[in-house]
Design a protein around this motif. Structure first.
Motif, PDB file in Angstrom:
ATOM      1  N   VAL A  71      -1.175   7.708   4.552  1.00  0.00           N
ATOM      2  CA  VAL A  71      -2.415   6.983   4.245  1.00  0.00           C
ATOM      3  C   VAL A  71      -2.458   5.678   5.037  1.00  0.00           C
ATOM      4  CG1 VAL A  71      -3.830   5.953   2.435  1.00  0.00           C
ATOM      5  CG2 VAL A  71      -2.439   7.977   1.933  1.00  0.00           C
ATOM      6  N   TYR A  72      -3.539   5.502   5.787  1.00  0.00           N
ATOM      7  CA  TYR A  72      -3.737   4.296   6.611  1.00  0.00           C
ATOM      8  C   TYR A  72      -4.768   3.408   5.948  1.00  0.00           C
ATOM      9  CZ  TYR A  72      -5.586   1.449  10.464  1.00  0.00           C
ATOM     10  OH  TYR A  72      -6.045   0.409  11.244  1.00  0.00           O
ATOM     11  N   ILE A  73      -4.402   2.137   5.685  1.00  0.00           N
ATOM     12  CA  ILE A  73      -5.296   1.192   5.013  1.00  0.00           C
ATOM     13  C   ILE A  73      -5.422  -0.091   5.826  1.00  0.00           C
ATOM     14  CG2 ILE A  73      -5.779  -0.085   2.887  1.00  0.00           C
ATOM     15  CD1 ILE A  73      -3.031   2.362   2.573  1.00  0.00           C
ATOM     16  N   PRO A  74      -6.549  -0.310   6.501  1.00  0.00           N
ATOM     17  CA  PRO A  74      -6.774  -1.578   7.194  1.00  0.00           C
ATOM     18  C   PRO A  74      -7.464  -2.576   6.261  1.00  0.00           C
ATOM     19  CG  PRO A  74      -8.500  -0.039   7.779  1.00  0.00           C
ATOM     20  CD  PRO A  74      -7.614   0.675   6.781  1.00  0.00           C
ATOM     21  N   PHE A  75      -7.298  -3.859   6.558  1.00  0.00           N
ATOM     22  CA  PHE A  75      -7.918  -4.918   5.765  1.00  0.00           C
ATOM     23  C   PHE A  75      -8.933  -5.677   6.608  1.00  0.00           C
ATOM     24  CE2 PHE A  75      -3.760  -4.075   3.933  1.00  0.00           C
ATOM     25  CZ  PHE A  75      -4.045  -3.984   2.579  1.00  0.00           C
ATOM     26  N   THR A  76      -9.900  -6.276   5.944  1.00  0.00           N
ATOM     27  CA  THR A  76     -10.931  -7.036   6.652  1.00  0.00           C
ATOM     28  C   THR A  76     -10.432  -8.417   7.042  1.00  0.00           C
ATOM     29  OG1 THR A  76     -11.843  -7.803   4.543  1.00  0.00           O
ATOM     30  CG2 THR A  76     -12.824  -5.828   5.521  1.00  0.00           C
ATOM     31  N   SER A  77      -9.343  -8.869   6.431  1.00  0.00           N
ATOM     32  CA  SER A  77      -8.697 -10.123   6.811  1.00  0.00           C
ATOM     33  C   SER A  77      -7.202  -9.930   6.649  1.00  0.00           C
ATOM     34  CB  SER A  77      -9.193 -11.273   5.927  1.00  0.00           C
ATOM     35  OG  SER A  77      -8.874 -11.042   4.573  1.00  0.00           O
ATOM     36  N   ASP A  78      -6.421 -10.735   7.327  1.00  0.00           N
ATOM     37  CA  ASP A  78      -4.976 -10.634   7.183  1.00  0.00           C
ATOM     38  C   ASP A  78      -4.586 -10.976   5.748  1.00  0.00           C
ATOM     39  OD1 ASP A  78      -4.816  -9.964   9.806  1.00  0.00           O
ATOM     40  OD2 ASP A  78      -3.980 -11.869  10.492  1.00  0.00           O
ATOM     41  N   VAL A  79      -3.650 -10.226   5.202  1.00  0.00           N
ATOM     42  CA  VAL A  79      -3.250 -10.414   3.812  1.00  0.00           C
ATOM     43  C   VAL A  79      -1.742 -10.540   3.698  1.00  0.00           C
ATOM     44  CG1 VAL A  79      -5.247  -9.129   2.948  1.00  0.00           C
ATOM     45  CG2 VAL A  79      -3.097  -7.920   3.355  1.00  0.00           C
ATOM     46  N   LYS A  80      -1.309 -11.047   2.541  1.00  0.00           N
ATOM     47  CA  LYS A  80       0.104 -11.072   2.162  1.00  0.00           C
ATOM     48  C   LYS A  80       0.223 -10.187   0.921  1.00  0.00           C
ATOM     49  CE  LYS A  80       0.331 -15.939   3.550  1.00  0.00           C
ATOM     50  NZ  LYS A  80       0.652 -17.329   3.084  1.00  0.00           N
ATOM     51  N   ILE A  81       1.059  -9.174   0.992  1.00  0.00           N
ATOM     52  CA  ILE A  81       1.147  -8.194  -0.092  1.00  0.00           C
ATOM     53  C   ILE A  81       2.380  -8.474  -0.950  1.00  0.00           C
ATOM     54  CG2 ILE A  81       1.335  -5.753  -0.679  1.00  0.00           C
ATOM     55  CD1 ILE A  81      -0.077  -5.118   1.959  1.00  0.00           C
ATOM     56  N   LYS A  82       2.137  -8.705  -2.241  1.00  0.00           N
ATOM     57  CA  LYS A  82       3.223  -8.963  -3.187  1.00  0.00           C
ATOM     58  C   LYS A  82       3.720  -7.690  -3.855  1.00  0.00           C
ATOM     59  CE  LYS A  82       1.892 -13.668  -4.563  1.00  0.00           C
ATOM     60  NZ  LYS A  82       1.582 -14.545  -5.724  1.00  0.00           N
ATOM     61  N   SER A  83       2.803  -6.774  -4.157  1.00  0.00           N
ATOM     62  CA  SER A  83       3.199  -5.558  -4.865  1.00  0.00           C
ATOM     63  C   SER A  83       2.204  -4.446  -4.602  1.00  0.00           C
ATOM     64  CB  SER A  83       3.310  -5.819  -6.375  1.00  0.00           C
ATOM     65  OG  SER A  83       2.040  -6.127  -6.921  1.00  0.00           O
ATOM     66  N   ILE A  84       2.668  -3.220  -4.856  1.00  0.00           N
ATOM     67  CA  ILE A  84       1.856  -2.019  -4.667  1.00  0.00           C
ATOM     68  C   ILE A  84       1.933  -1.195  -5.943  1.00  0.00           C
ATOM     69  CG2 ILE A  84       1.487   0.051  -3.266  1.00  0.00           C
ATOM     70  CD1 ILE A  84       3.053  -1.347  -1.013  1.00  0.00           C
ATOM     71  N   SER A  85       0.792  -0.663  -6.362  1.00  0.00           N
ATOM     72  CA  SER A  85       0.737   0.180  -7.558  1.00  0.00           C
ATOM     73  C   SER A  85       0.225   1.560  -7.178  1.00  0.00           C
ATOM     74  CB  SER A  85      -0.177  -0.451  -8.612  1.00  0.00           C
ATOM     75  OG  SER A  85      -0.253   0.354  -9.766  1.00  0.00           O
ATOM     76  N   ILE A  86       0.884   2.575  -7.690  1.00  0.00           N
ATOM     77  CA  ILE A  86       0.516   3.956  -7.401  1.00  0.00           C
ATOM     78  C   ILE A  86       0.377   4.717  -8.718  1.00  0.00           C
ATOM     79  CG2 ILE A  86       1.149   6.107  -6.235  1.00  0.00           C
ATOM     80  CD1 ILE A  86       0.718   3.888  -4.255  1.00  0.00           C
ATOM     81  N   ILE A  87      -0.769   5.350  -8.930  1.00  0.00           N
ATOM     82  CA  ILE A  87      -0.939   6.261 -10.062  1.00  0.00           C
ATOM     83  C   ILE A  87      -1.080   7.664  -9.488  1.00  0.00           C
ATOM     84  CG2 ILE A  87      -2.347   6.917 -12.045  1.00  0.00           C
ATOM     85  CD1 ILE A  87      -3.238   4.029 -12.291  1.00  0.00           C
ATOM     86  N   GLY A  88      -0.145   8.549  -9.873  1.00  0.00           N
ATOM     87  CA  GLY A  88      -0.139   9.900  -9.324  1.00  0.00           C
ATOM     88  C   GLY A  88      -0.628  10.939 -10.309  1.00  0.00           C
ATOM     89  N   GLY A  89      -0.563  12.180  -9.880  1.00  0.00           N
ATOM     90  CA  GLY A  89      -1.030  13.295 -10.693  1.00  0.00           C
ATOM     91  C   GLY A  89       0.034  13.796 -11.657  1.00  0.00           C
ATOM     92  N   ALA A  90      -0.391  14.674 -12.566  1.00  0.00           N
ATOM     93  CA  ALA A  90       0.509  15.249 -13.572  1.00  0.00           C
ATOM     94  C   ALA A  90       1.183  16.513 -13.029  1.00  0.00           C
ATOM     95  CB  ALA A  90      -0.279  15.560 -14.839  1.00  0.00           C
TER      96      ALA A  90
END
Length: 203
Positions: free
Chosen positions: A69-88
């Protein structure tokens, strides 16, 4: 490292104010091996809406649980954490690898590349887990590519939600470039009528 939300979110930077959702360049988001083209865009939503199901989700092709998965941002960001909700039923992703500012990479590329960070995931149906980044390595992020190599035994990988927490510059990169240019004016661009050249006076 995962963060369990057994605390006051307002006191621990968990409020929607820290969500980077509004800084995602959604039209340019893409995924490789998605069963339904364009479905990847459905997994990005506001933090407070992460558990609201619209019936849409990202799913890999049958028999091949790998996703990129490729995710570009509209401005430069600083990422502290990532959350993922998956399937059953074993379809949640079991591992996540992150690559920063690497546009256009594919499965063959990521197999031989060193990820900036990797996480072993757990099944997270209620959105109560966040995976902390090595924050010093997630500065000035223009884009992030997430590689999900496998699921928890399912024939496919399903993702319902991907969220990022952090900070943004609040300025688009092209705007920043314009400001930098204007901070270094060319004297010939700012002639007054008295100097000749027929240019308007500087205000």
């Amino acid at each position: 490292m995962a963060c369990l939300h057994d605390h006051s979110c307002e006191e621990h930077d968990c409020s929607s104010d820290w969500s980077l959702y509004k800084h995602i360049d959604l039209p340019k988001v893409s995924a490789l091996n998605e069963a339904v083209p364009g479905s990847v865009k459905s997994v990005f939503k506001a933090w407070e809406q992460r558990l609201i199901s619209t019936g849409e989700h990202l799913e890999s092709n049958e028999g091949d649980p790998e996703l990129l998965v490729y995710i570009p941002f509209t401005s430069d960001v600083k990422i502290k954490s990532i959350s993922i909700i998956g399937g059953a039923d074993g379809t949640s992703p079991s591992k996540m690898r992150a690559f920063i500012n690497r546009d256009g990479i594919d499965f063959s590329d990521v197999q031989g590349m060193q990820a900036i960070q990797e996480w072993d995931l757990v099944e997270n149906f209620q959105g109560v887990l966040e995976y902390q980044t090595r924050y010093s390595k997630f500065q000035n992020v223009a884009s992030i590519t997430l590689h999900f190599p496998d699921s928890f035994g399912g024939d496919t990988t399903k993702i319902e939600y991907i969220g990022f927490k952090g900070e943004a510059t609040q300025l688009k990169r092209d705007v920043v470039a314009t400001i930098v240019y204007e901070l270094r004016p060319n004297p010939s661009d700012h002639k007054t009528k008295a100097e000749g050249g027929g240019l308007s006076h500087v205000e």
